[in-house]
Design a protein around this motif. Structure first.
Motif, PDB file in Angstrom:
ATOM      1  N   LYS A  95       0.726  -1.208   0.033  1.00  0.00           N
ATOM      2  CA  LYS A  95      -0.294   0.057  -0.188  1.00  0.00           C
ATOM      3  C   LYS A  95       0.928   1.122   0.146  1.00  0.00           C
ATOM      4  N   THR A  96       2.138   1.044  -0.274  1.00  0.00           N
ATOM      5  CA  THR A  96       3.153   2.215  -0.149  1.00  0.00           C
ATOM      6  C   THR A  96       3.431   2.335  -1.371  1.00  0.00           C
ATOM      7  N   ALA A  97       4.597   3.301  -1.622  1.00  0.00           N
ATOM      8  CA  ALA A  97       5.126   3.786  -2.788  1.00  0.00           C
ATOM      9  C   ALA A  97       6.457   2.642  -3.140  1.00  0.00           C
ATOM     10  N   THR A  98       6.604   1.609  -2.351  1.00  0.00           N
ATOM     11  CA  THR A  98       7.859   0.635  -2.462  1.00  0.00           C
ATOM     12  C   THR A  98       7.078  -0.397  -2.205  1.00  0.00           C
ATOM     13  N   PRO A  99       6.329  -1.142  -2.776  1.00  0.00           N
ATOM     14  CA  PRO A  99       5.857  -2.599  -2.724  1.00  0.00           C
ATOM     15  C   PRO A  99       7.012  -3.671  -2.681  1.00  0.00           C
ATOM     16  N   ILE A 100       6.851  -4.664  -2.437  1.00  0.00           N
ATOM     17  CA  ILE A 100       7.747  -5.697  -2.417  1.00  0.00           C
ATOM     18  C   ILE A 100       7.638  -6.476  -3.708  1.00  0.00           C
ATOM     19  N   LYS A 101       8.604  -6.437  -4.624  1.00  0.00           N
ATOM     20  CA  LYS A 101       8.719  -7.252  -6.109  1.00  0.00           C
ATOM     21  C   LYS A 101       9.638  -8.019  -6.168  1.00  0.00           C
ATOM     22  N   THR A 102      10.853  -8.113  -5.281  1.00  0.00           N
ATOM     23  CA  THR A 102      11.755  -9.109  -5.456  1.00  0.00           C
ATOM     24  C   THR A 102      12.114  -9.930  -4.331  1.00  0.00           C
ATOM     25  N   ASP A 103      12.948 -11.033  -4.334  1.00  0.00           N
ATOM     26  CA  ASP A 103      13.265 -11.675  -3.363  1.00  0.00           C
ATOM     27  C   ASP A 103      14.113 -10.850  -2.310  1.00  0.00           C
ATOM     28  N   VAL A 104      14.874 -10.105  -3.110  1.00  0.00           N
ATOM     29  CA  VAL A 104      15.989  -9.246  -2.158  1.00  0.00           C
ATOM     30  C   VAL A 104      15.082  -8.344  -1.382  1.00  0.00           C
ATOM     31  N   GLN A 105      14.284  -7.675  -1.872  1.00  0.00           N
ATOM     32  CA  GLN A 105      13.260  -6.862  -1.053  1.00  0.00           C
ATOM     33  C   GLN A 105      12.641  -7.540   0.275  1.00  0.00           C
ATOM     34  N   LEU A 106      12.081  -8.637  -0.264  1.00  0.00           N
ATOM     35  CA  LEU A 106      11.360  -9.432   0.858  1.00  0.00           C
ATOM     36  C   LEU A 106      12.493 -10.000   1.799  1.00  0.00           C
ATOM     37  N   SER A 154      23.838 -13.547   1.022  1.00  0.00           N
ATOM     38  CA  SER A 154      23.902 -12.544   2.073  1.00  0.00           C
ATOM     39  C   SER A 154      25.489 -12.150   2.066  1.00  0.00           C
ATOM     40  N   LEU A 155      25.893 -11.018   2.170  1.00  0.00           N
ATOM     41  CA  LEU A 155      27.222 -10.473   2.441  1.00  0.00           C
ATOM     42  C   LEU A 155      27.569  -9.921   3.831  1.00  0.00           C
ATOM     43  N   GLY A 156      28.397 -10.535   4.396  1.00  0.00           N
ATOM     44  CA  GLY A 156      28.875 -10.178   5.780  1.00  0.00           C
ATOM     45  C   GLY A 156      29.602  -8.989   5.762  1.00  0.00           C
ATOM     46  N   GLU A 157      30.281  -8.436   6.863  1.00  0.00           N
ATOM     47  CA  GLU A 157      30.749  -7.272   6.885  1.00  0.00           C
ATOM     48  C   GLU A 157      32.172  -7.164   6.183  1.00  0.00           C
ATOM     49  N   ALA A 158      32.786  -8.199   6.644  1.00  0.00           N
ATOM     50  CA  ALA A 158      34.121  -8.494   5.948  1.00  0.00           C
ATOM     51  C   ALA A 158      33.996  -8.574   4.287  1.00  0.00           C
ATOM     52  N   GLU A 159      33.140  -9.112   3.722  1.00  0.00           N
ATOM     53  CA  GLU A 159      32.880  -9.214   2.506  1.00  0.00           C
ATOM     54  C   GLU A 159      32.480  -7.867   1.984  1.00  0.00           C
ATOM     55  N   LEU A 160      31.656  -7.152   2.688  1.00  0.00           N
ATOM     56  CA  LEU A 160      31.386  -5.829   2.169  1.00  0.00           C
ATOM     57  C   LEU A 160      32.546  -4.656   2.291  1.00  0.00           C
ATOM     58  N   ALA A 190      26.885  -0.141  -6.934  1.00  0.00           N
ATOM     59  CA  ALA A 190      25.815  -0.545  -7.201  1.00  0.00           C
ATOM     60  C   ALA A 190      25.573  -2.009  -8.182  1.00  0.00           C
ATOM     61  N   GLY A 191      26.275  -1.954  -8.870  1.00  0.00           N
ATOM     62  CA  GLY A 191      26.306  -3.271  -9.915  1.00  0.00           C
ATOM     63  C   GLY A 191      26.704  -4.598  -8.958  1.00  0.00           C
ATOM     64  N   ALA A 192      27.958  -4.404  -8.076  1.00  0.00           N
ATOM     65  CA  ALA A 192      28.176  -5.452  -7.329  1.00  0.00           C
ATOM     66  C   ALA A 192      27.336  -5.942  -6.381  1.00  0.00           C
ATOM     67  N   LEU A 193      26.576  -5.192  -5.871  1.00  0.00           N
ATOM     68  CA  LEU A 193      25.487  -5.278  -4.799  1.00  0.00           C
ATOM     69  C   LEU A 193      24.156  -5.649  -5.351  1.00  0.00           C
ATOM     70  N   GLU A 194      23.811  -5.529  -6.714  1.00  0.00           N
ATOM     71  CA  GLU A 194      22.688  -5.798  -7.098  1.00  0.00           C
ATOM     72  C   GLU A 194      22.178  -7.425  -6.889  1.00  0.00           C
ATOM     73  N   GLY A 195      21.034  -7.543  -6.382  1.00  0.00           N
ATOM     74  CA  GLY A 195      20.638  -8.930  -5.834  1.00  0.00           C
ATOM     75  C   GLY A 195      21.137  -9.505  -4.972  1.00  0.00           C
ATOM     76  N   LYS A 196      21.986  -8.758  -3.950  1.00  0.00           N
ATOM     77  CA  LYS A 196      22.494  -9.388  -2.808  1.00  0.00           C
ATOM     78  C   LYS A 196      21.882  -9.035  -1.869  1.00  0.00           C
ATOM     79  N   ASP A 197      21.931  -9.532  -0.568  1.00  0.00           N
ATOM     80  CA  ASP A 197      21.111  -9.237   0.709  1.00  0.00           C
ATOM     81  C   ASP A 197      22.367  -8.546   1.430  1.00  0.00           C
ATOM     82  N   VAL A 198      22.152  -7.183   1.504  1.00  0.00           N
ATOM     83  CA  VAL A 198      23.043  -6.336   2.114  1.00  0.00           C
ATOM     84  C   VAL A 198      22.495  -5.368   3.018  1.00  0.00           C
ATOM     85  N   ASP A 199      22.891  -4.767   4.064  1.00  0.00           N
ATOM     86  CA  ASP A 199      22.435  -3.690   4.741  1.00  0.00           C
ATOM     87  C   ASP A 199      22.790  -2.358   4.383  1.00  0.00           C
TER      88      ASP A 199
END
Length: 213
Positions: A95-106, A154-160, A190-199
């Motif tokens: 119901k917001t401007a940013t609905p969940i559309k991908t697994d990464v967002q979920l 998922s990427l941990g702190e060391a990988e990030l 942006a390209g390296a983090l695309e599709g990855k679970d990061v904070d």
């Protein structure tokens, strides 16, 4: 001779209405309808595009919905509570401007729910409510299992940190000005983090730290 009884006003009015002839509809001259210009009816056009069709749900969301049905049949209260929380959060996001559309967002959404459960467990622990703390910790554990089974890397702190450091070095080697360094590094990442679970907040913090050195 007795005087005739007068009818009541209401009955008299009703009798007068029924006794009056019915109103006639006005007649139109013969052929008048045929002389009127008849506008041709335009055929309806139906769009064959699917631009307005909603996007398909994330694959991982479909799996969670199937698990919800399984948990209901098994009467697994803890898992049901977790899955219903995810579905509720997903519905609110829709119901917001940013609905969940991908697994990464979920996955990012699930991480927020997990963080809430962990915080609630800590508060319950501090308040001496071990029963509530155990309940929240159990939900956090179930959420962790779903995160591990999401299929999202998922990427941990060391990988990030390693990725950010490489982006900073590449940006500096390209001669990027100091005032534009942070923005350029974020673009490179942006390209390296695309599709990855990061904070994302953690990424921004690392970029700020490593670009200021």
């Amino acid at each position: 001779m007795a005087a005739a009884t007068k009818p009541s006003t209401g009955l008299l009015a009703a009798a007068l209405r029924w006794s009056q002839p019915a109103a006639r509809l006005p007649r139109h001259p013969a052929g008048a309808a045929s002389r009127r210009a008849v506008q041709p009816t335009k055929p309806r056009r139906y769009s064959t595009t699917t631009d307005d069709a909603p996007p398909p749900p994330p694959p991982f969301l479909s799996k969670l919905k199937a698990d919800l049905k399984t948990a209901m049949r098994a009467k697994d209260a803890a898992r049901l509570s977790v899955l219903r929380a995810i579905m509720s959060a997903n519905l609110n996001a829709s119901k917001t401007a940013t609905p969940i559309k991908t697994d990464v967002q979920l996955v990012a959404l699930i991480r927020k729910i997990q963080k809430g459960a962990q915080d609630a467990a800590a508060e319950a622990q501090d308040a001496g409510r071990q029963d509530l703390a155990d309940k929240e910790n159990e939900q956090a554990r179930i959420l962790e299992g779903y995160l591990a089974d999401s299929g999202v890397q998922s990427l941990g702190e060391a990988e990030l940190r390693a990725l950010v450091r490489d982006a900073v070095e590449a940006s500096k080697a390209a001669g990027t000005a100091a005032k534009s360094l942070m923005g350029d590094v974020m673009k490179r990442l942006a390209g390296a983090l695309e599709g990855k679970d990061v904070d994302r907040k953690q990424v921004a913090s690392l970029v700020k730290e490593l670009t200021s050195q």
